[in-house]
Scaffold this active site. Sequence first.
Site, PDB file in Angstrom:
ATOM      1  N   HIS A 128      -4.561  -0.877  -4.698  1.00  0.00           N
ATOM      2  CA  HIS A 128      -3.840  -1.618  -5.720  1.00  0.00           C
ATOM      3  C   HIS A 128      -2.851  -0.709  -6.445  1.00  0.00           C
ATOM      4  O   HIS A 128      -3.039   0.512  -6.532  1.00  0.00           O
ATOM      5  CB  HIS A 128      -4.820  -2.229  -6.723  1.00  0.00           C
ATOM      6  CG  HIS A 128      -5.648  -3.332  -6.137  1.00  0.00           C
ATOM      7  ND1 HIS A 128      -6.490  -4.109  -6.891  1.00  0.00           N
ATOM      8  CD2 HIS A 128      -5.754  -3.808  -4.868  1.00  0.00           C
ATOM      9  CE1 HIS A 128      -7.092  -5.003  -6.112  1.00  0.00           C
ATOM     10  NE2 HIS A 128      -6.662  -4.826  -4.884  1.00  0.00           N
ATOM     11  N   GLU A 149      -2.122  -0.301  -9.593  1.00  0.00           N
ATOM     12  CA  GLU A 149      -2.597   0.422 -10.770  1.00  0.00           C
ATOM     13  C   GLU A 149      -3.328   1.700 -10.383  1.00  0.00           C
ATOM     14  O   GLU A 149      -3.183   2.741 -11.027  1.00  0.00           O
ATOM     15  CB  GLU A 149      -3.534  -0.469 -11.604  1.00  0.00           C
ATOM     16  CG  GLU A 149      -2.876  -1.741 -12.131  1.00  0.00           C
ATOM     17  CD  GLU A 149      -3.121  -2.938 -11.221  1.00  0.00           C
ATOM     18  OE1 GLU A 149      -3.331  -4.044 -11.748  1.00  0.00           O
ATOM     19  OE2 GLU A 149      -3.104  -2.762  -9.970  1.00  0.00           O
ATOM     20  N   ASP A 157      14.041 -18.351  24.762  1.00  0.00           N
ATOM     21  CA  ASP A 157      14.579 -17.058  24.321  1.00  0.00           C
ATOM     22  C   ASP A 157      13.635 -15.871  24.513  1.00  0.00           C
ATOM     23  O   ASP A 157      14.085 -14.724  24.423  1.00  0.00           O
ATOM     24  CB  ASP A 157      14.957 -17.131  22.834  1.00  0.00           C
ATOM     25  CG  ASP A 157      15.988 -18.212  22.544  1.00  0.00           C
ATOM     26  OD1 ASP A 157      16.712 -18.601  23.484  1.00  0.00           O
ATOM     27  OD2 ASP A 157      16.065 -18.663  21.387  1.00  0.00           O
TER      28      ASP A 157
END
Length: 388
Positions: free
Chosen positions: A44, A46, A192
């Site tokens: 995270h 923090e 494609d």
Amino acid sequence: MQHALALAAQHLGATAENPCVGCVIVKGGTIIGEGVTGLGGRPHAEVIALNAAGAQARGADMYVTLEPCAHTGKTPPCAEALIATGVARVFIACVDPDTRVSGRGISLLRAAGMDVELGLCEAQAKKQHRGFFRRLTHGLPHVTMKIATSADGFMGAQRAPFITGEVARTHGQSLRAHAGAIITGVQTVIDDDPKLTCRIPGLEGRNPVRIILDRSLRTPLDRYVVKTAGEIPTYIFTSDEAMQTSAALDLRERGVNLVVLEQNIRITNHELLTTILREAAKLNLTHVLIEAGPTLSQAFLQANLVDALYWYQSPQALGDAGTHPLIHPPHLRGREGRGDLLKGDDSSTSPPPNLPPQGGEGLSAASESSLLAEDTLRVYQMASCLPD
């Protein structure tokens, strides 16, 4: 906080089920630590910022774009990490709507004696977290679409693999780096043989999940998306009938994940298109990119299920050499548009051929710069019917 938002933008769409958060720690007017949620959702922001600041974090100010988590999941609560390091003051842009957090992180910080200020740059942060918030509260992702056309509205050309130039195509690939998944149709895969990967130097690992809409499991086994399904998560959304065929077994043996929709895929059906998006959200995807042919693209646009449209247009008309026409150019309901993202040029030009003039406030379409050769990029923020 603006710096924290800019940090978060770097990994937007690439943090799996977790929100993409930016965090900055300041002491004495100097940034001593910063972080952005790691690719895949961990660590995270923090924690990264606190580790960078070290002992200097004590008595410092933290700016974070979302409320620090207060629950134990695969990592300990960030709120407790802030308390342990002695951060004095926390500026939080907005509350996390996750029911496991939703105000609890703020309460923990205040109970520990921290000064918490909520709402700094709140509108910007909520816009940035739009996909995460929508998935949590409504079970739907944020939807971006990319299309490329010739000047006369064709999405393909005979004997030519590309409509636009190299720089425009590279810019289009940058959208993939910020998408949790790409949605395309089986006909595109057949015609494609696309890779649907991000091949920009330095971002090669930012490959989105691939979702193919294939009611009858017509996806050939020799296509790139099948051959690399063991390396890049690949899903085919299909029908119950197709699951009874040998094709289902063949695809699964090659690592393709098959998802059965409640009804057969008919792309003109608004309810089914919404179901497709809900299934994507169940895979913990917060941002999806629709990169398909004219039929599927128009279906999503006409169903009003697109939040942002990136339209790359070549100045060349293809005439009889054009294929896959955008038969009914979408009526863009957006209220805001902007031009070349590489240059930031905001000079006004006329809309592309057959594109209805826009009456929404602030709408503009900008000329492309030399950075995109002669191609034009227009970005439309759509007024979709998707909830916020």
